[in-house]
Structure formats: C-alpha cells, structure tokens
Design a protein around this motif. Structure first.
Motif, PDB file in Angstrom:
ATOM      1  N   LEU A 336       0.849  -1.198   0.000  1.00 59.43           N
ATOM      2  CA  LEU A 336       0.000   0.000   0.000  1.00 59.43           C
ATOM      3  C   LEU A 336       0.886   1.250   0.000  1.00 59.43           C
ATOM      4  CD1 LEU A 336      -2.950   1.002   0.090  1.00 59.43           C
ATOM      5  CD2 LEU A 336      -2.790   0.996   2.583  1.00 59.43           C
ATOM      6  N   PRO A 337       1.684   1.442  -1.046  1.00 56.21           N
ATOM      7  CA  PRO A 337       2.612   2.584  -1.083  1.00 56.21           C
ATOM      8  C   PRO A 337       1.915   3.929  -1.174  1.00 56.21           C
ATOM      9  CG  PRO A 337       2.586   1.437  -3.198  1.00 56.21           C
ATOM     10  CD  PRO A 337       1.779   0.602  -2.257  1.00 56.21           C
ATOM     11  N   SER A 338       0.626   3.937  -1.491  1.00 58.61           N
ATOM     12  CA  SER A 338      -0.094   5.204  -1.637  1.00 58.61           C
ATOM     13  C   SER A 338      -0.421   5.855  -0.298  1.00 58.61           C
ATOM     14  CB  SER A 338      -1.395   4.984  -2.415  1.00 58.61           C
ATOM     15  OG  SER A 338      -2.239   4.074  -1.718  1.00 58.61           O
ATOM     16  N   ASP A 339      -0.334   5.114   0.787  1.00 55.55           N
ATOM     17  CA  ASP A 339      -0.655   5.710   2.082  1.00 55.55           C
ATOM     18  C   ASP A 339       0.280   5.175   3.173  1.00 55.55           C
ATOM     19  OD1 ASP A 339      -1.842   7.034   4.207  1.00 55.55           O
ATOM     20  OD2 ASP A 339      -3.874   6.715   3.452  1.00 55.55           O
ATOM     21  N   PRO A 340       1.552   5.586   3.163  1.00 53.58           N
ATOM     22  CA  PRO A 340       2.514   5.113   4.167  1.00 53.58           C
ATOM     23  C   PRO A 340       2.145   5.538   5.590  1.00 53.58           C
ATOM     24  CG  PRO A 340       3.444   6.891   2.845  1.00 53.58           C
ATOM     25  CD  PRO A 340       2.172   6.493   2.190  1.00 53.58           C
ATOM     26  N   LYS A 341       1.459   6.682   5.722  1.00 57.69           N
ATOM     27  CA  LYS A 341       1.089   7.159   7.061  1.00 57.69           C
ATOM     28  C   LYS A 341       0.008   6.270   7.675  1.00 57.69           C
ATOM     29  CE  LYS A 341       0.780   9.898  10.625  1.00 57.69           C
ATOM     30  NZ  LYS A 341       1.762   9.766  11.726  1.00 57.69           N
ATOM     31  N   LEU A 342      -0.963   5.842   6.870  1.00 53.49           N
ATOM     32  CA  LEU A 342      -2.007   4.940   7.371  1.00 53.49           C
ATOM     33  C   LEU A 342      -1.374   3.630   7.842  1.00 53.49           C
ATOM     34  CD1 LEU A 342      -5.060   4.382   7.759  1.00 53.49           C
ATOM     35  CD2 LEU A 342      -5.076   3.472   5.419  1.00 53.49           C
ATOM     36  N   CYS A 343      -0.436   3.114   7.059  1.00 55.26           N
ATOM     37  CA  CYS A 343       0.269   1.884   7.457  1.00 55.26           C
ATOM     38  C   CYS A 343       0.999   2.109   8.783  1.00 55.26           C
ATOM     39  CB  CYS A 343       1.274   1.479   6.386  1.00 55.26           C
ATOM     40  SG  CYS A 343       0.550   1.029   4.794  1.00 55.26           S
ATOM     41  N   ALA A 344       1.689   3.225   8.887  1.00 58.81           N
ATOM     42  CA  ALA A 344       2.446   3.521  10.115  1.00 58.81           C
ATOM     43  C   ALA A 344       1.523   3.616  11.328  1.00 58.81           C
ATOM     44  CB  ALA A 344       3.220   4.824   9.932  1.00 58.81           C
ATOM     45  N   VAL A 370       0.626  -8.605   4.484  1.00 63.52           N
ATOM     46  CA  VAL A 370      -0.271  -8.635   3.328  1.00 63.52           C
ATOM     47  C   VAL A 370      -1.724  -8.529   3.781  1.00 63.52           C
ATOM     48  CG1 VAL A 370      -1.113 -10.065   1.418  1.00 63.52           C
ATOM     49  CG2 VAL A 370       1.334  -9.959   1.910  1.00 63.52           C
ATOM     50  N   GLN A 371      -2.068  -9.239   4.837  1.00 67.03           N
ATOM     51  CA  GLN A 371      -3.438  -9.197   5.359  1.00 67.03           C
ATOM     52  C   GLN A 371      -3.771  -7.813   5.905  1.00 67.03           C
ATOM     53  OE1 GLN A 371      -2.860 -12.496   8.075  1.00 67.03           O
ATOM     54  NE2 GLN A 371      -4.166 -13.830   6.849  1.00 67.03           N
ATOM     55  N   LEU A 372      -2.827  -7.227   6.653  1.00 70.12           N
ATOM     56  CA  LEU A 372      -3.075  -5.890   7.190  1.00 70.12           C
ATOM     57  C   LEU A 372      -3.226  -4.892   6.045  1.00 70.12           C
ATOM     58  CD1 LEU A 372      -3.296  -3.918   9.565  1.00 70.12           C
ATOM     59  CD2 LEU A 372      -0.805  -3.654   9.454  1.00 70.12           C
ATOM     60  N   ALA A 373      -2.355  -4.975   5.051  1.00 71.66           N
ATOM     61  CA  ALA A 373      -2.424  -4.040   3.922  1.00 71.66           C
ATOM     62  C   ALA A 373      -3.763  -4.142   3.205  1.00 71.66           C
ATOM     63  CB  ALA A 373      -1.270  -4.317   2.953  1.00 71.66           C
ATOM     64  N   GLN A 374      -4.291  -5.366   3.080  1.00 72.52           N
ATOM     65  CA  GLN A 374      -5.592  -5.542   2.419  1.00 72.52           C
ATOM     66  C   GLN A 374      -6.696  -4.846   3.207  1.00 72.52           C
ATOM     67  OE1 GLN A 374      -7.988  -9.083   2.781  1.00 72.52           O
ATOM     68  NE2 GLN A 374      -7.903  -9.389   0.561  1.00 72.52           N
ATOM     69  N   LEU A 375      -6.649  -4.969   4.522  1.00 76.12           N
ATOM     70  CA  LEU A 375      -7.638  -4.281   5.360  1.00 76.12           C
ATOM     71  C   LEU A 375      -7.533  -2.768   5.175  1.00 76.12           C
ATOM     72  CD1 LEU A 375      -9.754  -4.262   7.669  1.00 76.12           C
ATOM     73  CD2 LEU A 375      -7.827  -4.193   9.272  1.00 76.12           C
ATOM     74  N   LEU A 376      -6.308  -2.249   5.168  1.00 79.87           N
ATOM     75  CA  LEU A 376      -6.108  -0.805   5.020  1.00 79.87           C
ATOM     76  C   LEU A 376      -6.543  -0.326   3.633  1.00 79.87           C
ATOM     77  CD1 LEU A 376      -2.669  -0.328   6.840  1.00 79.87           C
ATOM     78  CD2 LEU A 376      -4.985  -0.344   7.776  1.00 79.87           C
ATOM     79  N   MET A 377      -6.403  -1.181   2.631  1.00 70.27           N
ATOM     80  CA  MET A 377      -6.895  -0.829   1.295  1.00 70.27           C
ATOM     81  C   MET A 377      -8.403  -0.604   1.310  1.00 70.27           C
ATOM     82  SD  MET A 377      -4.873  -3.491  -1.186  1.00 70.27           S
ATOM     83  CE  MET A 377      -3.094  -3.686  -1.115  1.00 70.27           C
ATOM     84  N   ARG A 378      -9.107  -1.401   2.114  1.00 69.70           N
ATOM     85  CA  ARG A 378     -10.576  -1.277   2.161  1.00 69.70           C
ATOM     86  C   ARG A 378     -10.994  -0.006   2.886  1.00 69.70           C
ATOM     87  NH1 ARG A 378      -9.526  -3.392  -1.336  1.00 69.70           N
ATOM     88  NH2 ARG A 378      -9.598  -5.627  -1.841  1.00 69.70           N
TER      89      ARG A 378
END
Length: 493
Positions: A336-344, A370-378
């Motif tokens: 999810l490179p489009s939102d590094p702050k959300l990941c952080a 990968v699972q966390l990134a998928q949740l954040l994508m949603r």
C-alpha cells in the motif's frame, strides 16, 4: 550549588553463538546447574582455550555498525581476581588492544539529538553465578554461564541524566538485536548494564569520583539506580563529605544502592597477555564479508523512510525501534505505497496493542503484512470505515491466531483475502450510495427538530449529534465523509 551528573555505561551483551567463547559447551539457557560446564570452563589441568570464530564475527559486525575501528591484531589478556564463581582465578578478556575501538551511537531525547562516543567493545568470557537462595545459609555455584561469550561495550562518560542513559541503553539493545548478534533477553541476563555515576559542580570540567553500579538487568532499574546514586552523592558532598570509589549494587525492593566493595582500578587486576591465545588477526576480507552481510541499519532506515514517505522523525524512530517492526512496516507499505502514514498508524497503534495483550513480538505476529495491507486498502477505497475496520481487524486477528503460526513461517497466499471474506460474509460494506444516505439523513432531520434548530442557532455540537443519529441508523456502515457533506448541505440550505 548546581550539580551535573556524569554517566558512562558498560553494556554486557551475550553473543548469540551456540557454544562458548573458548570451548564447545552449550550456551543454552535454563539447564540444570553445572550441566553445561565442560573441562575448559572448569579450568581443569591441561585444558587449552580455542577461540570461537562466531563470537569474533559478531564483534566485527558491531564495530562496523557503530563506525568503529576493527583492530588487527587484538590481544586477549588475563584479568586476575579471585571469586568463587571464577574457576581459573582469572577471566580471559581484552585490555590494551580490544577487537573494536571507538565508534559512536546517536540518541534522541525529546527534540535533542546527541552523539555518545564509545571507548571500545571487547570480547571476554562470562563468569559463573553464585546462588544464595535455598542453601540454608550457604552459597551455591552454577558454572553453566562460565565461558559464555560477551561483548562488553564501553561508552565515554557522555551522558548527563538517567533519561539519556536509558535512551542510550535502549538504542544499543535495539542495535545488537537488529544486527543479529544478541537476543537482548534481559530476564535471562543476555543484556545487562553497569553504570558509572559521578557528580560535579555545574560548569566544572573535572570529573568527580565515580561509583559503579553492577548488573542492572532492566531499563527501569537502570534509571532508578542512577537517580538514587546521584542523589546519594550530592547529599554527601553538600554535607561536606567525600565520595569513596566503590562498586555498588542496586536493591529494587528498597530502591537504593549499597556498597559491595571498594572499586578496583585496572592495575589491581594485573592484566597481562594470555599465553594460551595468540594475537587475533582479522583479515580485510573477513571485515568486508561481515560488512556485506549487515542489514540496513536503523539510522539509515530512518533517513530513507523520511525521504521516501515523508514520515515524521517520531514515526520513523518508532518504526525502527526494532528490526521486526521495521520489516513488518516495509512489507506492509510495499502493498500500500499510496498511504505510508495509514500503514504507520496501524503498525504503531492497533497491532502492538493486540501483541502486548498476548505478550507476543512482531516476529510472532499471526497477522501478516499482506493481510493488514488488504484491510487498510478497504479503508482507503471507502469499502469500510475506520471504525468498522477495527471490528474487522479483531476478527482477522482471531482467525489468524487459530493457525498458531507466525506470519513469517507460513504461505500468506493462503489467507490473503481474509479481510474481504469477513467484510463480505457479515455485510460490513460501507454505505456510499448517495440516494440511500440522503434518505437516512432526511429521516434523522425530520425526527430531530430541536437539534436542527440548535445547529441553525450556531451550536456545532448539534451537528455532531445529528451525524451520530445517522450512523446509528445505518448501524455504523454509512460513509462518514459523505454523511457530513450531505448533512451540512441540507441543513445550510
């Protein structure tokens, strides 16, 4: 009078070799007393030490990580003293020519950045352990630890508060774990500190008489011991007394330090080169190989994260506090490179909260990046709200934990769609249809005339109350941004 505290730390890191520094005996923790002490460790007549190459390799890696000089040759010496848990009557250590010389560690305390200079990092063997409990007034000796490889990291007296000392110790703890030379387990004694503490009048360049507080095996004890010892010395000096150079022990039950013995100087140990060990020659090719095997270091990664993702220094410091966290973040943001702050935010917030509840580390986290990134994508694409995401996360965690396998040890492709499966099966998709939302909002406005009038009278809280009613009617599934926009448009019309 204003006093200045002067602190230097000696950090003892147990190196992560499977065998001891001069013998083939195991270094595994928890064996029955004396079960892992071989003839070399016991100093039986006729035995000779053989240096563990893995211990040297780990020392080289540390030296490279802190920008130090790796000496070749370096010399092993005998440090002579007599104690029941030291079978030989001397400890094999390094004195005049250590394997690592110099280097620096940079710490951040609040907004302040400070560089702590290192004197040296030298290889040595650990001593055994004296056991005073359950022996009916006698002392038992366990020599399992005798000969365990240690890298003693000695700083200059550059720290001026217990907070700086703890920050430095944590930085070294993180670094030795990051480069894979020590597991950092303080409960098992793999990482422990000796603190040299003195005080002097503020502005003075002359160092005061120091006392050394031995074997501090927690950061909290390190802080408390330094604070107590500084107060003790200041009280003595202000009463007209003098400080005696001592080795002291911190008692956490009484929150005080107490004298163990007068502090020895180097000449008291009668160092001389060990005749059983040749000078240690380290080829340039060995150093080059160790350098090529180093991972990206924490400071390098902090700079990269700030440059590539625009993260704050606070975020980058938190994300690089531990190598497992850093690797988890890198793997998540790659998806999810489009939102590094959300990941952080999630990796610094929701994830550690769940891990702490279960006393787990990031390395044993059941939920994969990968699972966390998928949740954040949603969240990002508006499928679910941040509030619903927390409920989905809870269910994802529960399902992932049932595998009883850490994310690194399983094929993540088997459960990449976990977030979508939960969202779909439970009908948790966010309502984003404007017609459906307008219908809900019209109903709330009609049923809450008083709140509408309060809003028109300038009370912003009434607006929030109306939005809350819409979210309640939608069972939390309404798109919050759309609800706010439509509600305000209708009310202001």
């Amino acid at each position: 009078m204003q006093w200045e505290i002067v602190i230097g730390l000696e950090v003892h890191t147990q190196l992560s070799t499977q065998s001891k520094i001069f013998s083939g005996a195991s270094t595994a923790f928890g064996a029955a007393p004396n079960a892992e002490a071989c003839a070399v460790d016991l100093a039986l007549p006729g035995v000779l030490p053989v240096l563990n190459r893995g211990a040297v390799d780990r020392a080289i890696r540390f030296g490279l990580a802190v920008g130090a000089k790796v000496n070749s040759p370096s010399i092993f010496a005998r440090k002579n003293y007599f104690y029941p848990d030291l079978p030989k009557g001397y400890q094999i250590s390094q004195y005049e020519l250590p394997v690592v010389e110099g280097g620096t560690v940079t710490i951040h305390v609040g907004e302040m950045e400070k560089t702590i200079r290192l004197v040296r990092a030298h290889l040595e063997e650990d001593a055994g352990k004296s056991l005073h409990e359950d022996f009916h007034g006698m002392t038992g000796i366990d020599l399992n630890r005798a000969g365990t490889p240690l890298l003693e990291i000695v700083s200059e007296p550059d720290m001026r508060s217990s907070q700086e000392a703890v920050t430095y110790a944590k930085m070294v703890h993180s670094l030795v774990r990051w480069i894979g030379i020590c597991d950092g387990n303080m409960q098992e004694g793999s990482f422990r500190c000796d603190a040299n503490v003195s005080v002097r009048p503020h502005g003075s360049e002359r160092l005061g008489t120091r006392c050394e507080i031995k074997n501090l095996n927690s950061f909290r004890f390190l802080e408390k011991a330094i604070d107590y010892e500084a107060r003790r010395q200041i009280e003595i000096l202000e009463d007209g007394g003098t400080i005696q150079q001592q080795t002291r022990l911190y008692d956490p039950d009484k929150d005080e330090t107490r004298a163990m013995r007068s502090k020895e100087d180097a000449q008291d140990y009668r160092y001389f080169p060990d005749p059983d060990l040749l000078p240690l020659e380290i080829a340039e090719s060995w150093i080059a190989k160790a350098k090529s095997g180093l991972p990206e270091l924490p400071e390098q990664m902090r700079v990269r994260l700030e440059r590539e993702y625009g993260l704050s220094s606070y975020d980058t410091s938190a994300l690089t506090a531990d190598r497992e966290i850093a690797e988890y973040y890198d793997a998540t943001v790659a998806k999810l490179p489009s939102d590094p702050k959300l990941c952080a935010n999630w990796i610094m917030g929701e994830l550690p909260a769940y891990l702490n509840d279960e006393a787990k580390s990031f390395d044993s986290c059941p939920l994969s990046p990968v699972q966390l990134a998928q949740l954040l994508m949603r969240i990002k694409d508006g499928t679910i709200s941040g509030k619903i995401a927390k409920e989905v996360f809870k269910q994802m965690w529960s399902k992932a934990a049932q595998t009883a396998t850490a994310w690194k040890n399983r094929d993540s492709k088997l459960d990449d769609n976990l977030a979508d499966q939960i969202i779909e099966s439970q009908g948790l998709k966010q309502i984003s249809d404007s017609g459906e939302l307008e219908s809900l909002i019209d109903g709330v406005i009609a049923a809450n005339v008083k709140s509408v009038e309060e809003f028109k009278a300038g009370k912003e809280k009434a607006f929030n109350a109306l939005v809350g009613q819409v979210m309640k009617a939608a069972r939390g599934k309404a798109n919050p941004a759309q609800v706010n926009e439509i509600m305000r448009r209708k009310l202001e019309a």
